[in-house]
Design a protein around this motif. Structure first.
Motif, short mmCIF file in Angstrom:
data_model
loop_
_atom_site.label_atom_id
_atom_site.label_comp_id
_atom_site.label_asym_id
_atom_site.label_seq_id
_atom_site.Cartn_x
_atom_site.Cartn_y
_atom_site.Cartn_z
N LEU A 50 17.03 38.05 67.47
CA LEU A 50 16.05 37.98 68.54
C LEU A 50 14.64 38.23 68.01
CD1 LEU A 50 18.38 37.89 70.66
CD2 LEU A 50 17.01 39.46 72.03
N ILE A 51 14.51 39.22 67.13
CA ILE A 51 13.18 39.52 66.57
C ILE A 51 12.66 38.34 65.77
CG2 ILE A 51 11.95 40.98 64.91
CD1 ILE A 51 13.84 43.29 65.79
N LEU A 52 13.49 37.81 64.88
CA LEU A 52 13.06 36.66 64.07
C LEU A 52 12.83 35.44 64.95
CD1 LEU A 52 12.53 35.40 61.31
CD2 LEU A 52 14.99 34.98 61.07
N GLY A 53 13.74 35.21 65.91
CA GLY A 53 13.61 34.05 66.80
C GLY A 53 12.36 34.13 67.66
N MET A 54 12.09 35.29 68.27
CA MET A 54 10.89 35.45 69.12
C MET A 54 9.62 35.34 68.30
SD MET A 54 11.96 38.40 71.88
CE MET A 54 10.34 38.47 72.61
#
Length: 482
Positions: A50-54
């Motif tokens: 989620l962190i990398l994707g966001m």
């Protein structure tokens, strides 16, 4: 080098958005609700995704969607052809909403309506109201008048509609104004507002997000009147899928192809539309064009990582925790925990910080970003608590929405009109990715444990709508104070 620094900044923003919720979840798991080790590892991996994707997604949206909105808004205004502006606005509204990650997450969780049908219905609603927004900006129509007229019509339709779909309809209004659509709509509004030279033109570019969130509510209510569902069967299947996801932890590699295909189909309309516009009218130079295309690739990669992490490891833990916390005395912990999550969700929302800075600039420092942030934190925290109160008691969402919107619209007569526009924009921005990806599954798990699958649609949904409503009141109260 510059792009690397910007990406690092976006990753920090994403980490600030995701980590507080993850830490709260881990604390609950260690102290109150022990969970399977495999599920915990799945959740930790999902948090990293989620962190990398966001991070990639917000960088890509800034490089591509905001730029496309600016370019098209400026080009459309130069044409000064109302018909062209309206047609292009509608098509852009539909295309950009289809790719909205918050909507993808919500649609996947609604058991009664086919995912594609719901996404297209909501997208058409946004497209129609984006056309209305352009008319409002070009002709200087009062935002307050439009809000009152359309919310009165929406609530009249709500009282005549199937009560089971009300919460989903109002949630649809909240999720459409997410990280994909907000920068795009605001950029398009600023571009179109530049056609006017009067002193109110800049202020009238606010309020677009608030107006566009009405379209999905109306379109989903209309869908509920004509779309035939099979509630019991659909709900049991949805619940079984979530239970299996929690039990087995699903193989991430197995899920990737599904989301690669899903995101390709979601982004394809806006990419095709931009390429046609580039060939026919825009004709950007090579470097700006390549920057937009690179931004689209970042957006694509970010969306795939985000949706995979959400659906495989993040939302299922929220569902499991919601269900586990309904046992005995833990039931009443749902309210304070949801309030705590609401406080951190809004504090860490990147789009909120952008809006706060814009408000501070527009008001020449009279309204500080800190005051805006505090008002929104209080609002969303209260919304989380009220949403869980609904889950526990089964009270109809209309008992909250009708007085809430009545107060919000009544306040619009006592505050500067810019504050009303900012408040209704804030409601859309506040209901960001973390609300749909964690708070909603959290409420769904609790609802099913308390009253069975049949309660999910009527009582669990509505979390996003509550988060979108409360800032309308607190920001306007801030306006009264100033």
């Amino acid at each position: 080098m510059y792009r690397k620094q910007v990406l690092l900044e976006k990753l920090k923003e994403a980490a600030a958005s995701v980590l507080p919720i993850s830490l709260i979840v881990l604390t609950i798991c260690f102290v109150l609700v022990p969970v399977d080790t495999g599920l915990m590892l799945s959740f930790v991996l999902a948090t990293a995704m989620l962190i990398l994707g966001m991070g990639l997604f917000t960088l890509g949206a800034e490089m591509s969607m905001s730029k496309i909105g600016n370019y098209m808004g400026a080009k459309l205004t130069k044409s000064r052809r109302l018909g062209l502006i309206l047609i292009v606005s509608f098509l852009l509204g539909v295309a950009i909403t289809v790719a909205e990650p918050d909507l993808q997450v919500l649609a996947a969780n609604v058991p009664e309506i086919d995912k594609t049908v719901l996404i297209l219905t909501v997208s058409v609603g946004v497209g129609i109201f984006l056309m209305l927004c352009m008319v409002r900006i070009l002709f200087g129509i009062s935002l307050r008048l439009l809000l009152i007229v359309f919310y009165v019509l929406v609530f009249l339709a709500a009282f005549l509609s199937d009560q089971g779909i009300l919460a989903v309809a109002f949630d649809s209004g909240g999720v459409t104004t997410g990280p994909m659509t907000v920068p795009f709509i605001m950029a398009l509004g600023v571009g179109v507002a530049s056609i006017r030279s009067d002193e109110n033109a800049k202020a009238d570019s606010f309020g677009l997000v608030g107006l566009c969130s009405i379209g999905p509510i109306a379109s989903v209510l209309l869908l509920g009147a004509i779309y035939k569902t099979q509630p019991a069967q659909a709900e049991s299947e949805a619940a079984a899928a979530i239970t299996n996801t929690v039990a087995l932890g699903r193989d991430y590699l197995h899920a990737f192809p599904e989301y690669l295909k899903e995101v390709t189909l979601a982004l394809l309309p806006i990419v095709v539309f931009f390429l046609i516009f580039q060939i026919v009218s825009l004709r950007l130079r090579k470097l700006p064009f390549l920057r937009v295309m690179v931004g689209i690739l970042y957006t694509y990669a970010g969306l795939v990582l985000f949706l995979t992490g959400v659906n495989v490891g993040f939302s299922p833990v929220g569902y499991a925790l919601g269900a586990a916390l309904t046992e005995g005395w833990k039931l009443w912990l749902l309210i304070p925990l949801a309030m705590l999550m609401g406080w951190f969700i809004i504090n860490a929302e990147p789009a909120v910080h952008i809006l706060n800075r814009q408000v501070e600039d527009l008001s020449a420092g009279a309204i500080s970003a800190r005051a805006m942030g505090m008002s929104l934190s209080i609002a969303v925290s209260a919304a989380g608590g009220l949403a869980m109160l609904r889950v526990i008691t089964g009270v109809s969402i209309m008992y909250f929405l009708v007085p809430g919107y009545f107060i919000a619209l009544a306040l619009s007569f006592f505050v500067p009109r810019t504050f009303t526009a900012i408040a209704f924009d804030s409601g859309g921005v506040a209901s960001g990715p973390m609300t749909a990806t964690f708070l909603l599954p959290f409420a769904m798990g609790a609802c099913e444990a308390i009253g069975g699958p049949e309660r999910i649609v009527s009582d669990a949904f509505g979390v996003v709508a509550m988060v979108a409503m409360t800032p309308l009141i607190t920001i306007q109260l801030l306006g009264v104070e100033y």
